[in-house]
Design an enzyme around this catalytic site. Structure first.
Site, PDB file in Angstrom:
ATOM      1  N   GLY B  17       0.821  -1.204   0.000  1.00 48.16           N
ATOM      2  CA  GLY B  17       0.000   0.000   0.000  1.00 48.16           C
ATOM      3  C   GLY B  17       0.854   1.253   0.000  1.00 48.16           C
ATOM      4  N   GLY B  19      -0.261   4.506   0.204  1.00 46.64           N
ATOM      5  CA  GLY B  19      -0.976   5.697   0.656  1.00 46.64           C
ATOM      6  C   GLY B  19      -0.053   6.538   1.519  1.00 46.64           C
ATOM      7  CG  PHE B  20      -1.418  10.224   3.226  1.00 44.96           C
ATOM      8  CD1 PHE B  20      -0.696  11.280   2.691  1.00 44.96           C
ATOM      9  CD2 PHE B  20      -2.781  10.172   2.995  1.00 44.96           C
ATOM     10  CE1 PHE B  20      -1.316  12.266   1.941  1.00 44.96           C
ATOM     11  CE2 PHE B  20      -3.418  11.152   2.247  1.00 44.96           C
ATOM     12  CZ  PHE B  20      -2.689  12.196   1.720  1.00 44.96           C
ATOM     13  N   GLY B  21       0.591   6.382   4.694  1.00 48.00           N
ATOM     14  CA  GLY B  21       1.402   5.613   5.634  1.00 48.00           C
ATOM     15  C   GLY B  21       2.513   4.841   4.945  1.00 48.00           C
ATOM     16  CB  VAL B  85      -0.980  -7.863  -1.562  1.00 48.41           C
ATOM     17  CG1 VAL B  85      -0.755  -8.905  -0.477  1.00 48.41           C
ATOM     18  CG2 VAL B  85       0.350  -7.273  -2.021  1.00 48.41           C
ATOM     19  CD  GLU B 176     -13.808  18.162   3.102  1.00 49.49           C
ATOM     20  OE1 GLU B 176     -13.025  18.854   3.776  1.00 49.49           O
ATOM     21  OE2 GLU B 176     -13.509  17.049   2.637  1.00 49.49           O
ATOM     22  CG  ASP B 305      -7.478   5.070   7.222  1.00 50.41           C
ATOM     23  OD1 ASP B 305      -6.917   5.777   8.086  1.00 50.41           O
ATOM     24  OD2 ASP B 305      -8.165   5.533   6.294  1.00 50.41           O
ATOM     25  CB  ALA B 321      -3.671  12.320   5.615  1.00 48.75           C
TER      26      ALA B 321
END
Lengths: 420, 420
Positions: B17, B19-21, B85, B176, B305, B321
């Site tokens: 993954g 993403g941000f992490g 995966v 939003e 997450d 995030a």
């Protein structure tokens, strides 16, 4: 809008297709006492000359496509319907859309062209063509995915077919696609892979005729071929494709294994045009009279890539944006004059401004009457003209900035693999 | 890369993954004597906080998403594999991808979250959520198509359900989305339709709890609700959804007929996380130890997450995030220290910087410790922070320009309906 609404006070002009021709026809009717109904299956007008830049990850779709109703927002006599037209009923004077029938007093068919596989429609799945934003995103997905798959296969030994790209068709679109794939491989992906060298990708431009860019002069076509070769594109002329399958293309004199095959070899008019009464040329385009009307149907006009028309000198009007725009403007003017009781304009005359094709970073070929440009001057002229013809200040500004950024950094701004 | 290649000289850290992490974990390992393998099913990292702007036609996907391998290009010890995966095998120390097994010495699971329909997975087809670029394009398609369909239906009398939009979930994403749909209806589409008035669209924000923005202070949430109401959004709290179908939503106390329903109500960890050994919370997140490792598996870390972790004060680390980035940086540092024989860092501690949510043109709510901002100051701060955290000069420059242009003109730059 429905069939019953035919008794409108103002005569209704229905324009099917909001490409260059249809949009120009609508605009030419802005001041006329008519009701203009523009029908398109998409919500957006696409600037097709730059579609290859979406397909090759340089520009985002929204940079070269705008909502049709936004473009016609201030034209009070125009309305826009997003629906697919499935048939024309010339007797009942109505078009049948997926949302119901729409009656017309005057009809303009401006539905453009689609890809032609010369009777081999099964090739389409293996070799997509480039006519719509969706086509461009699919081609982008295939080009970028090929390098990803090659990287995954890296440990298992070479898989050269994964980074072999075949572009079929040596017209401007084929030349532009092949050149841009070369730029992706050499420049944009540089240093980003660990198992493969993207610059070693093989790009083959296949053309059945004796040379690429047949509508250009021999000198310009030769210059383009030389530059493509310098950019690593293997240009094969007099090479006829006899089969396309999931693993490559078969030529009359050999086979090229390639995971990615793109089709830029031929166009034909869509089904709607082919079903119109009257004569059609081999590509399904409707033969139109000198005023672009359908013989026997003075209230139906066919323009742009959907129309077959020869200039007085016998040469066919080419399927390019300027021709479609001139036809659209002509038909709009003709309808406005006709409906206000004025005499019709003289027969349509196509004025050819020139030919342009870009080859890659810093190189394009341009012919404008007696003027011929190649290399950087050609490229700068090509860029200027295309930015100029984009719609709206925003698109011009953003595309010019995008190009400047790409020129300086060698990057491409929209390298996303999206969709299935 | 394959299972057989396990005998690499440097230990291999596999990060699933980007993403941000995951990206932060990879970067934290830049200087370490390890081989970093980042595996993601997509080729791009997505800046999820601005995904709602793609869904509401303000930004193009490429403005907020970048090729993962481009972001890691200069990190010599990192390679990127684009594959999904499908399973983790903790015994064999390998992950199984669609392209084959990949062995690891240390594993970081950073696969994020997906939508949760609380056991009603059939609702997903009628009420898409917003986690990926594809989700955003699907939502954009639905919002813009709804107005097109209403215009087509115009002659047949009112079809209010076509321009009714229900957003389920009153967290930041729901607020939003609802605010931005209001802007589309009131501003962007103004004067473009002939049969309908887009500004008459009905937008309902449905929240099961007692108030929207539950993680914000009561005062900020009340300000947001007031502004949403002023923008024409009907905010319904304590409204529990009991059914969603093709024609709308059923609440405990009534029914809303709506052609467009969007889901922003809940998240859960994906299947990969749920299948990991050990404890999971109700949302399928893996319970991790104080060093973010999986209990009993010190070589497996779960971050962002996908992880369930409580701060020392008992409050769960939120799924945002900054938390994912802090976890990624921590785990990268921990692995680097561990593999070089140094002592481990102290337990992970989440530092909460603040909460932000934008409501629409010129309004946002911001809480940064003791500081609270609303209205225009909040909005300017929100915009500044988001531009600041975008990756690369190009994205910052283009997004800022896009926003400036939209602010001045009230237009939205990516109003395209694409896809099926």
């Amino acid at each position: 809008m429905r069939g019953q609404a035919i008794a409108a006070v103002r005569p209704r002009v229905v324009i099917v297709g909001a490409g260059f021709g249809g949009l120009e026809a609508a605009r030419a009717l802005a001041g006329a006492a008519v009701e203009v109904v523009v029908i398109d299956a998409k919500n957006h007008h696409t600037f097709q000359p730059l579609l290859y830049q979406v397909a090759t990850a340089a520009l985002s779709p929204a940079a070269i496509a705008w909502p049709i109703r936004h473009l016609l927002k201030t034209q009070a006599n125009a309305r826009v319907l997003m629906s697919r037209v499935v048939a024309v009923d010339p007797t009942a004077h109505q078009v049948l859309t997926e949302a119901g029938p729409v009656a017309y007093d005057q009809l303009v068919i401006a539905t453009g062209a689609t890809h032609s596989y010369f009777g081999h429609d099964s090739w389409e799945a293996f070799a997509p063509g480039l006519k719509t934003i969706e086509d461009a995103l699919e081609i982008r997905r295939r080009i970028l995915s090929a390098f990803e798959r090659a990287e995954l296969a890296g440990d298992d030994g070479a898989a050269p077919e994964l980074t072999t790209f075949v572009v079929v068709g040596g017209g401007p679109t084929g030349v532009e696609l092949a050149g841009a794939i070369g730029e992706i491989a050499r420049d944009a992906l540089k240093s980003e892979f660990r198992h493969i060298d993207p610059a070693a990708a093989r790009i083959v431009l296949v053309e059945a005729g004796p040379r690429i860019l047949p509508t250009f002069s021999e000198a310009l076509a030769a210059d383009a071929a030389r530059r493509l070769a310098r950019y690593g594109v293997d240009v094969r002329t007099r090479a006829k494709v006899v089969d396309v399958d999931a693993s490559g293309v078969t030529l009359e004199d050999g086979r090229i294994d390639a995971a990615t095959v793109l089709w830029a070899a031929g166009v034909r008019a869509g089904a709607l045009t082919a079903d119109l009464p009257g004569q059609h040329d081999r590509a399904g385009r409707a033969q139109v009279a000198a005023d672009l009307s359908l013989p026997g149907h003075p209230e139906i006009f066919v323009i742009g890539d959907a129309a077959a028309l020869a200039s007085p000198d016998g040469r066919p009007v080419p399927g390019i944006a300027p021709a479609a725009k001139q036809m659209g403007a002509y038909v709009g003017r003709l309808i406005a004059r006709r409906l206000s009781g004025r005499s019709p304009p003289p027969a349509f005359r196509y004025r050819h401004a020139g030919d342009l094709a870009t080859i890659g970073r810093g190189a394009a070929v341009v012919r404008l009457g007696a003027i011929q440009l190649t290399g950087l001057p050609g490229w700068l002229f090509w860029g200027f003209i295309h930015v100029y013809f984009l719609i709206g200040l925003r698109a011009r500004f953003f595309v010019a900035l995008d190009w400047l950024w790409s020129y300086v950094t060698y990057h491409r701004g929209a390298r996303l693999i999206t969709g299935a």
